[in-house]
Design an enzyme around this catalytic site. Structure first.
Site, PDB file in Angstrom:
ATOM      1  N   CYS A   2       0.998  -1.309  -0.075  1.00 34.97           N
ATOM      2  CA  CYS A   2       0.132  -0.035   0.076  1.00 34.97           C
ATOM      3  C   CYS A   2       0.883   1.309  -0.259  1.00 34.97           C
ATOM      4  O   CYS A   2       2.100   0.945   0.215  1.00 34.97           O
ATOM      5  CB  CYS A   2      -0.758   0.061   1.066  1.00 34.97           C
ATOM      6  SG  CYS A   2      -2.189  -1.217   1.234  1.00 34.97           S
ATOM      7  N   ASP A 101      -8.898  -2.988   9.426  1.00 33.82           N
ATOM      8  CA  ASP A 101      -7.957  -2.014  10.543  1.00 33.82           C
ATOM      9  C   ASP A 101      -7.984  -0.793  10.247  1.00 33.82           C
ATOM     10  O   ASP A 101      -8.038   0.131  11.228  1.00 33.82           O
ATOM     11  CB  ASP A 101      -6.577  -2.795  10.624  1.00 33.82           C
ATOM     12  CG  ASP A 101      -5.760  -2.625   9.454  1.00 33.82           C
ATOM     13  OD1 ASP A 101      -6.212  -2.459   8.370  1.00 33.82           O
ATOM     14  OD2 ASP A 101      -4.663  -3.165   9.351  1.00 33.82           O
TER      15      ASP A 101
END
Length: 177
Positions: A2, A101
């Protein structure tokens, strides 16, 4: 892996072009080939590239809180997010739409402000735009496992998970500082 990018202008009337964020995200495409997300509003823009690991079907970013007054882009992994998520749900004051998350971090910010980093265990870099307070929080893990590079200039602030995203849009040169 990411990656995240963002720009905030000091002038509240100066919008951040979505195309600028896309070019920044394109420069770090290798960090997240699965998805891209862009948010622009007011004088701020956030972008991200996603490598889907947690919540493969529902963790698309940017993620907003319930009334869309806060938005987050996130890079990393929070190891204790299930515990934090359970605590947030038990409080009765949050509705979580994903099992990611990332969303847990956003709701922790609603409760704790900048101290939302205190209970986090993991590696992370994130940015939260708080539309109500007109406040940008950019944070990374204590050891810098997920780095955030930034440039502060008279026009504002830009940041990214890699320098090449800032360089791709002409915000930095190739020289060492």
């Amino acid at each position: 892996m990411c990656g995240i990018v963002g720009v905030i202008h000091r002038d509240p009337a100066r919008p951040v072009p979505a195309e600028l964020l896309r070019r920044m995200c394109d420069a770090i495409r290798h960090r997240g080939p699965d998805d891209e997300g862009i948010f622009t509003g007011e004088n701020v823009g956030l972008g991200m590239r996603r490598l889907s690991i947690i919540d493969l079907a529902g963790g698309q970013e940017p993620i907003f809180n319930e009334d869309e007054t806060k938005v987050i882009v996130f890079n990393g992994e929070i190891y204790n997010y299930r515990e934090l998520r359970a605590r947030l749900l038990a409080s009765g004051s949050h509705t979580l739409r994903t099992v990611s998350d990332t969303e847990s971090v956003l709701h922790l910010y609603e409760d704790l402000g900048a101290r939302c980093v205190d209970p986090l265990r993991g590696m992370f870099g994130f940015a939260i735009w708080d539309r109500t307070r007109r406040h940008l929080l950019v944070a990374r893990d204590r050891f810098g496992i997920k780095p955030i590079y930034y440039i502060e200039a008279p026009w504002g602030l830009a940041f990214a998970s890699e320098l090449k995203a800032l360089h791709a849009v002409g915000m930095t040169g190739g020289e060492l500082d």
